[in-house]
Write an enzyme that holds these catalytic residues in place. Sequence first.
Site, PDB file in Angstrom:
ATOM      1  N   GLU A   1       3.417   1.516   2.410  1.00 36.16           N
ATOM      2  CA  GLU A   1       4.542   0.685   2.542  1.00 36.16           C
ATOM      3  C   GLU A   1       4.355  -0.364   3.364  1.00 36.16           C
ATOM      4  OE1 GLU A   1       7.741   3.759   2.526  1.00 36.16           O
ATOM      5  OE2 GLU A   1       7.747   3.029   0.618  1.00 36.16           O
TER       6      GLU A   1
ATOM      7  N   ASP B   1       0.773  -1.402   0.092  1.00 35.28           N
ATOM      8  CA  ASP B   1       0.020  -0.018   0.088  1.00 35.28           C
ATOM      9  C   ASP B   1       0.797   1.367   0.165  1.00 35.28           C
ATOM     10  OD1 ASP B   1       1.041  -0.390   2.735  1.00 35.28           O
ATOM     11  OD2 ASP B   1      -0.701   0.858   3.568  1.00 35.28           O
TER      12      ASP B   1
HETATM   13  C1  NOJ Z   1       8.460   3.199   6.662  1.00 37.77           C
HETATM   14  C2  NOJ Z   1       7.289   3.477   5.863  1.00 37.77           C
HETATM   15  O1  NOJ Z   1       7.745   4.491   4.937  1.00 37.77           O
HETATM   16  C3  NOJ Z   1       6.203   4.069   6.956  1.00 37.77           C
HETATM   17  O2  NOJ Z   1       5.066   4.158   6.175  1.00 37.77           O
HETATM   18  C4  NOJ Z   1       6.049   2.817   7.456  1.00 37.77           C
HETATM   19  O3  NOJ Z   1       4.939   3.054   8.746  1.00 37.77           O
HETATM   20  C5  NOJ Z   1       7.247   2.594   8.669  1.00 37.77           C
HETATM   21  N1  NOJ Z   1       8.509   2.219   7.601  1.00 37.77           N
HETATM   22  C6  NOJ Z   1       7.073   1.178   9.336  1.00 37.77           C
HETATM   23  O4  NOJ Z   1       6.917   0.225   8.732  1.00 37.77           O
HETATM   24  C1  NOJ Z   2       6.173   7.086   4.376  1.00 37.48           C
HETATM   25  C2  NOJ Z   2       5.060   7.151   3.946  1.00 37.48           C
HETATM   26  O1  NOJ Z   2       4.219   6.085   4.557  1.00 37.48           O
HETATM   27  C3  NOJ Z   2       4.834   6.860   2.484  1.00 37.48           C
HETATM   28  O2  NOJ Z   2       3.526   7.084   1.792  1.00 37.48           O
HETATM   29  C4  NOJ Z   2       5.985   7.671   1.819  1.00 37.48           C
HETATM   30  O3  NOJ Z   2       6.150   7.398   0.267  1.00 37.48           O
HETATM   31  C5  NOJ Z   2       7.315   7.810   2.296  1.00 37.48           C
HETATM   32  N1  NOJ Z   2       7.073   8.024   3.822  1.00 37.48           N
HETATM   33  C6  NOJ Z   2       8.140   8.997   1.868  1.00 37.48           C
HETATM   34  O4  NOJ Z   2       7.731  10.071   2.035  1.00 37.48           O
END
Ligand code: NOJ
Ligand code: NOJ
Length: 443
Positions: A207, A204
Amino acid sequence: MGFILQQSDMKIFMALMLISFTQKGYAQVSFESWLQNEVIISQSKIFASMSFQDLAPGAIVASPSKSQPDYYYHWIRDAGLVADVLVDMYQKSSDINRKKYLEQKIKNYISFSAKNQKAPALSGFGEPKFYVDGTAYSLPWGRPQNDGPALRALALVKWAEIRIDEGFLSEVQNQLYDGKIPTKTVIKNDLEYVAAHWSEASFDLWEEVLGDHFFTRWVQRSALLKGAQLAQKLGDLGASDWYLKQALQIEASLNSFVRNVSYSYIPSTLNIQGHDKSKKMNLDSAVLLGLLRAPSPDLFLPWSHIKVQKTLETLIQEFSQIYNINRGHLNPGVAVGRYPEDVYDGENSIQGNPWVLTTLAAAETYYEMAQAATEASQVQGLIDQGDAFFQRVRVHAFADGSLSEQIDRNTGYMRSAYDLTWNYAAVLTTYWARERALKNLIK
Ligand code: NOJ
Ligand code: NOJ
């Protein structure tokens, strides 16, 4: 000194803190002039995100932050959303020099994207993030993330249409859409990928979860519909038909979200692979983000749809209970997070926070609803609601207008990645939606 605050004292203490930092500089400037200023800041922060010395031309960093968290990468999703805003800025501007500047930025983004597409990557076109030199990140990560190519295509199809109107047909055919298989052009590559892979599970936008996501499918459908129009214009009729056919099938899949009787709102994810019990509600701001970032060219899911309204309402209701800074209604609107069960704070996974871009998504949704509403009194009410959420972001923003990814759920201070580029794109789209809503008031 060692004294222990009682829970009730704690609440009062926090409320006082909120009032004090709310009043700092808050009432001094009108909302309107704060907005004007924030728009200017957001534009220059977006340019800054493309201007660091070590970036290959066209790379857009998600944030300048290199540690806790390290966001110094070109994420296909974030960059696609930013590119879309660059195209809108180009379209809205009448200043020749500014247009030239934006054109160069967009063209750099196109060459950088071509480089990304050619780079060896573990999940091919579904690869979510790249180093700033254009090579793919290859350590463990949630991959593929199939919203990326669709978002990139949406921005570039919009750009291609503008360039065709301006008389640059061969530029579009050479770099963006050649109508050939195998193709050498960015949009064609993305559309072929989306058309062939949309039904596969992917990670999603946050991520974290592998499955079928409303956000991802929604932007994929929109990209194929817009892409089909472009293909037709450029004489690639077989492809146009094929994209339309796939878009129609995605619509059927989206209906299984919208018509799902287990939820009063639109659920975020179906068919989760592996078991993730942590997201019990299946309620996510991502649904609003999808609707906002990939407007439906038809009437498939209008803003007035009961499930869309319920999604917005339920999100607000949940987040107003979860985060301390939302208690007591001391501030306008509600600080909105990603999803109720979120634990990611930028460094650790203990306790999640409201985010700037999801709070802005609530504002933008109200503005879209205001634009779609037909009665003047309704329009005004919805604009006021939108303003409350926009003002809420103002309450938590740094005094110089800069915006980090998150808002601490207890103190209200900015936290996690500073200068998140996506935030600035969201300020602009929310602001433009407000402008359109205000026009609906005058009509
Ligand atoms: C990094 C991801 O970009 C973020 O969306 C996520 O919540 C954390 N890792 C933990 O999995
Ligand atoms: C974490 C977020 O969950 C994700 O959607 C995003 O792409 C990355 N950070 C980078 O901003």
